[in-house]
Design a protein around this motif. Structure first.
Motif, PDB file in Angstrom:
ATOM      1  N   GLU A   1     -50.709 -25.466 -15.262  1.00  0.00           N
ATOM      2  CA  GLU A   1     -50.606 -26.901 -15.044  1.00  0.00           C
ATOM      3  C   GLU A   1     -49.134 -27.253 -14.830  1.00  0.00           C
TER       4      GLU A   1
ATOM      5  N   SER B   1     -49.444 -33.432 -18.033  1.00  0.00           N
ATOM      6  CA  SER B   1     -49.784 -32.393 -17.061  1.00  0.00           C
ATOM      7  C   SER B   1     -50.748 -32.927 -16.030  1.00  0.00           C
TER       8      SER B   1
ATOM      9  N   ARG C   1     -53.697 -31.056 -13.410  1.00  0.00           N
ATOM     10  CA  ARG C   1     -54.350 -29.805 -13.022  1.00  0.00           C
ATOM     11  C   ARG C   1     -55.544 -30.123 -12.139  1.00  0.00           C
TER      12      ARG C   1
ATOM     13  N   LEU D   1     -46.345 -28.597  -8.147  1.00  0.00           N
ATOM     14  CA  LEU D   1     -47.701 -28.170  -7.822  1.00  0.00           C
ATOM     15  C   LEU D   1     -47.849 -27.804  -6.349  1.00  0.00           C
TER      16      LEU D   1
END
Length: 428
Positions: free
Chosen positions: A423, A126, A128, A162
Motif C-alpha cells: 500500500e 494508505s 490500496r 502508486l
C-alpha cells in the motif's frame, strides 16, 4: 456514467477542491480527505491565472464571480542602471493575467463543492486496490472503497508512488524567496506603486530575477474589504545564496546589492517575517492516471514556478476530469483520456520551466545591454515554439502558427491497473 461513481479525493487544497467540484458537477458522489484540521484560506500568497481560464471557471460555477482579483495587462522588464541605483526599463510586453490571493481562491473553490463530503482533520494512512478493482482509502475512520481515487496531495505526493514508485522531485540549483507584504511597504515610492497598478514587473539582476505584482488582500489585510483599495504586493525572487550563507535573510542582502534602490527598500520593508525561502524542483509522473487512480495538481507533476502554472494546472486538471467523466463512455476510457491529455500538458510545462530557469537564473543575459527588441528576440528563443499564456506576444506571438498554438506531446502507453504490491502511505 459518473452518476453511479464514488470518488475519493486525497487532499483538500486547491487541486483537491477543484477535483471535488469536477466530480460533483459530473454527478459523482465525492468525499474529500484533508489532513489539516484548520481552515486553509490563510495559506500561500499570490498566484496568477489566465483571464480566459478565470472566465471559464466563473461561468462553469467553480469560482464565485465576486471573488476579488487584480487583473493587469502588461509585463514590464526592469534592471538596475549600471553604475547607479535607479531602475532602467528594458521592455514592455502584452501579458494579461488575473492575479489572485491563494486563500481567497481556495475559499471560493471550497464554497463551490456544495454537498461534497469534506473531512477536515482526516489524514489518509494508505490507498490500496481491492480484489474488485476499486481503490480503498484507509484513515482513522476505517476503510472506504471508491471507484476512483484522486491523488491531490501536493508536491511531495505519496499517492504518486502508486503510479510511479520511486519517482522524486529533481532539485534546481537555486532557491526562490516568496512573500506578500502590505502596500504600506511602497510608501514613499509612488512611481513603483503606479507601475504595479497596471503591470506585473520582472526585475533582472546578475544571477537571477524577481517578479512583483499586486494581489487582492484578504479579510485580515488592510481594511478587510474586497475592493481595489485592499491590495498586497506579492513577489518571488530567484537566486543562489553564497556557500555557507543563511538562505533565509540573504534575500535582503541580494536586493541591496543588485536591485534599484526603491525596489531594494521595498523588499527590506517586508522583513524576514513576510518572506519564505523554498527550494525549486520539478517532477512529472510518466502517466497521471491508471484505473482506479488519477493524479491532479502538484501530485501529477511539479513545474518550476517561472511557468506560473501550479494552481492553473490544478484547475485545468479539474476541468478535464469533469469533461471526461461526462463524455464517458466508461470509467477506464475516461481515465485514459484524462491521462493522455494531462500527462502531455504536464511534461511540456516541466520542460518549459527548465528552459526558463536556465535563461532567467542559471545563465542570465547581460540585462543592462538589453532593450525592447533584444528582450523580445531572447525570450522567443527561450519559449522555443511553446505557447504559454504569460508570453502570448514577446514582440510577436511566440509559438503560434496558422493552425494555433504549438505544443509538445508526451508518449501515452496503456498500462495495467494498480499492482497487488504494498500500500502507499499517504498521510493526507
Amino acid at each position: 456514467m459518473a452518476a453511479a461513481l464514488r470518488i475519493g479525493v486525497v487532499g483538500g487544497s486547491i487541486a483537491g477542491c477543484a477535483a471535488a467540484v469536477a466530480g460533483s458537477r459530473a454527478g459523482a458522489d465525492v468525499t474529500v480527505y484533508e489532513r489539516s484540521g484548520a481552515e486553509l484560506q490563510d495559506r500561500g500568497v499570490g498566484i496568477v491565472i489566465p483571464p480566459p481560464l478565470h472566465a471559464e471557471l466563473v461561468g462553469s460555477g467553480y469560482l464565485d464571480a465576486d471573488m476579488p482579483t487584480a487583473p493587469v495587462g502588461t509585463r514590464v522588464w526592469l534592471t538596475r542602471e549600471p553604475g547607479g541605483r535607479s531602475a532602467r526599463e528594458l521592455a514592455r510586453q502584452p501579458s494579461p493575467v488575473t492575479p489572485c490571493n491563494w486563500g481567497l481562491l481556495w475559499r471560493s473553490l471550497r464554497a463551490s463543492v456544495g454537498a461534497v463530503r469534506y473531512l477536515r482533520g482526516e489524514p489518509v494512512t494508505s490507498v490500496r486496490q481491492d480484489a474488485a478493482g476499486r481503490a480503498v482509502i484507509a484513515s482513522a475512520r476505517g476503510e472506504e472503497a471508491y471507484d476512483v481515487v484522486v491523488g491531490a496531495d501536493g508536491h511531495a505526493s505519496a499517492t504518486r508512488q502508486l503510479l510511479a514508485p520511486g519517482l522524486r522531485p529533481e532539485p534546481a540549483p537555486y532557491l526562490v524567496w516568496r512573500g506578500a507584504i502590505p502596500l504600506g511597504a511602497l510608501t514613499g515610492h509612488p512611481r513603483e506603486l503606479e507601475l504595479l497598478r497596471g503591470a506585473w514587473v520582472t526585475l533582472g539582476f546578475p544571477g537571477g530575477h524577481g517578479i512583483f505584482y499586486l494581489i487582492p488582500g484578504g479579510p485580515q489585510d488592510g481594511d478587510g474589504s474586497t475592493g481595489a483599495g485592499n491590495r498586497l504586493l506579492a513577489y518571488a525572487i530567484y537566486g543562489r545564496p553564497p556557500e555557507g550563507a543563511d538562505p533565509g535573510p540573504y534575500v535582503q542582502e541580494l536586493a541591496k546589492e543588485h536591485f534599484p534602490a526603491a525596489w531594494a527598500d521595498i523588499v527590506a520593508r517586508g522583513g524576514r517575517r513576510a518572506t519564505a525561502c523554498h527550494p525549486v524542483a520539478d517532477v512529472q509522473a510518466p502517466r497521471v492516471a491508471r484505473p482506479p487512480l488519477l493524479l491532479a495538481g502538484d501530485a501529477a507533476g511539479v513545474t518550476r514556478p517561472h511557468t506560473a502554472t501550479g494552481a492553473v494546472k490544478a484547475l485545468q486538471d479539474a476541468l478535464c476530469l469533469e469533461r471526461v467523466l461526462r463524455e464517458g463512455p466508461d470509467l477506464p476510457t475516461a481515465l485514459e483520456r484524462y491521462a493522455d491529455e494531462r500527462t502531455a500538458a504536464g511534461a511540456q510545462l516541466v520542460e518549459l520551466g527548465r528552459r526558463m530557469g536556465r535563461a532567467l537564473v542559471e545563465k542570465v543575459p547581460d540585462w543592462p545591454a538589453m532593450g525592447q527588441d533584444e528582450v523580445d528576440v531572447w525570450f522567443r528563443g527561450v519559449l522555443a515554439g511553446t505557447w504559454h499564456y504569460l508570453y502570448e506576444e514577446p514582440g510577436k506571438a511566440a509559438g503560434t502558427t496558422a493552425a494555433g498554438p504549438t505544443t509538445t506531446a508526451a508518449p501515452s502507453a496503456r498500462r495495467p491497473g494498480l499492482g497487488a504490491g504494498p500500500e502507499a502511505a499517504v498521510g493526507r
